[in-house]
Design a protein around this motif. Structure first.
Motif, PDB file in Angstrom:
ATOM      1  N   GLN A  57       0.833  -1.200   0.000  1.00  0.00           N
ATOM      2  CA  GLN A  57       0.000   0.000   0.000  1.00  0.00           C
ATOM      3  C   GLN A  57       0.869   1.252   0.000  1.00  0.00           C
ATOM      4  N   ALA A 117       0.151  12.883 -12.495  1.00  0.00           N
ATOM      5  CA  ALA A 117      -1.228  12.456 -12.713  1.00  0.00           C
ATOM      6  C   ALA A 117      -1.618  12.718 -14.156  1.00  0.00           C
ATOM      7  N   GLU A 118      -2.718  12.101 -14.586  1.00  0.00           N
ATOM      8  CA  GLU A 118      -3.176  12.276 -15.961  1.00  0.00           C
ATOM      9  C   GLU A 118      -3.392  13.756 -16.252  1.00  0.00           C
ATOM     10  N   MET A 161       3.928   5.475  -5.835  1.00  0.00           N
ATOM     11  CA  MET A 161       3.809   5.457  -7.294  1.00  0.00           C
ATOM     12  C   MET A 161       2.893   6.571  -7.779  1.00  0.00           C
ATOM     13  N   GLN A 162       1.808   6.795  -7.053  1.00  0.00           N
ATOM     14  CA  GLN A 162       0.853   7.830  -7.449  1.00  0.00           C
ATOM     15  C   GLN A 162       1.443   9.224  -7.329  1.00  0.00           C
ATOM     16  N   GLN A 163       2.410   9.382  -6.422  1.00  0.00           N
ATOM     17  CA  GLN A 163       2.998  10.708  -6.214  1.00  0.00           C
ATOM     18  C   GLN A 163       4.293  10.911  -6.992  1.00  0.00           C
ATOM     19  N   LYS A 175       2.226   1.701  -3.467  1.00  0.00           N
ATOM     20  CA  LYS A 175       1.179   2.184  -4.365  1.00  0.00           C
ATOM     21  C   LYS A 175       0.987   3.684  -4.213  1.00  0.00           C
ATOM     22  N   GLY A 176       1.008   4.152  -2.948  1.00  0.00           N
ATOM     23  CA  GLY A 176       0.879   5.584  -2.707  1.00  0.00           C
ATOM     24  C   GLY A 176       2.046   6.371  -3.276  1.00  0.00           C
ATOM     25  N   PRO A 185       5.375  15.503 -11.296  1.00  0.00           N
ATOM     26  CA  PRO A 185       4.888  14.679 -10.174  1.00  0.00           C
ATOM     27  C   PRO A 185       4.704  15.509  -8.912  1.00  0.00           C
ATOM     28  N   ARG A 186       3.848  15.052  -8.036  1.00  0.00           N
ATOM     29  CA  ARG A 186       3.582  15.779  -6.798  1.00  0.00           C
ATOM     30  C   ARG A 186       4.716  15.623  -5.789  1.00  0.00           C
TER      31      ARG A 186
END
Length: 278
Positions: free
Chosen positions: A192, A204-205, A198-200, A195-196, A210-211
């Protein structure tokens, strides 16, 4: 060790054939073990407060006979599986917590006739290679394997005649199960966390930055955007470049068992799909 046929030291109790539609996870007075949960979710040593088990819908509760309720020391086996490794997979009811529990669809419920098998030992006895092999050899079926009570009754069980040895074996193996369970929770937490990240760590689309960035790259600016077709060459399954034709200027064939069966539109690869690179 003593050796007895299963049918000599266990008796079979009634089960039900209720589908998932007749169960719920919200409320009820009776809980039900579904064979699918044995295959995927439930621990080998079943403690009711540690498991997520559905309730029987209230409209069916009155139809349950008293002899159908599970007791501590009972073995619940899955009598059907598409996989030979899972046919006859078993759990032992170790702690029922004073609740009412029944055995459901595609299960066989075996209850001890006496106390020669101590609570906690049965879970590992039924998972032992000697017992598993006998069950697998007796299973029948083509696409879906099944095993009956009659076939199970002939399975030979070898067990220490002294209860203390059974308890020692059960304690040793359950301690390892507990350690593995804790490690599994750690692995899940790390997944988890990853995964978090990777999202940051990726934009984002619709964005190009990246954040979250490592300190040395925070002033590096936006990522580049390129179409997939601009940065790689699409090959067929023989690793040859895909030929361009008049019929389709940039066809990308995909393959079935008998060869190319259709074409993927180039739009998927180098039209709108635009991977980002740092």
């Amino acid at each position: 060790w003593g050796v007895k046929r299963l049918g000599e030291i266990y008796r079979f109790k009634p089960t039900n054939s209720w589908s998932r539609d007749q169960l719920n996870y919200d409320s009820g007075t009776i809980k039900n073990i579904h064979y699918g949960d044995i295959h995927k979710e439930l621990n080998r040593t079943f403690r009711i407060d540690d498991e997520v088990v559905p309730y029987v819908n209230d409209t069916l509760a009155d139809s349950v006979k008293e002899d159908a309720f599970c007791e501590e020391g009972d073995i619940v086996l899955a009598d059907a599986s598409e996989d030979v490794d899972d046919i006859g997979k078993a759990i032992e009811i170790v702690d029922i917590g004073g609740q009412r529990l029944v055995s459901g669809l595609h299960t066989i419920l075996a209850s001890r006739i006496d106390h020669r098998i101590v609570v906690g030992f049965g879970a590992y006895l039924y998972a032992s290679s000697g017992v598993r092999k006998q069950i697998q050899q007796r299973a029948q079926g083509a696409k879906v394997l099944g095993i009956s009570k009659t076939q199970l009754a002939e399975v030979e069980l070898a067990y220490p005649t002294e209860a203390r040895e059974q308890q020692k074996i059960a304690h040793c193996l359950s301690s390892l199960d507990e350690v593995m369970g804790l490690q599994a929770k750690k692995v899940q937490a790390l997944k988890q966390h990853k995964k978090g990240l990777m999202q940051q760590l990726f934009p984002a689309e619709g964005e190009t930055t990246p954040r979250l960035r490592f300190p040395e790259f925070r002033e590096a600016g936006a990522w580049e955007v390129k179409r997939l077709g601009d940065v790689c060459e699409v090959l067929d399954n023989l690793r040859k470049p895909v030929a361009r034709t008049k019929r389709n200027p940039s066809p990308y064939p995909y393959y079935g068992a008998s060869g190319a069966i259709d074409y993927i539109d180039q739009y998927i690869f180098d039209g709108n799909y635009s991977p980002l690179s740092a």
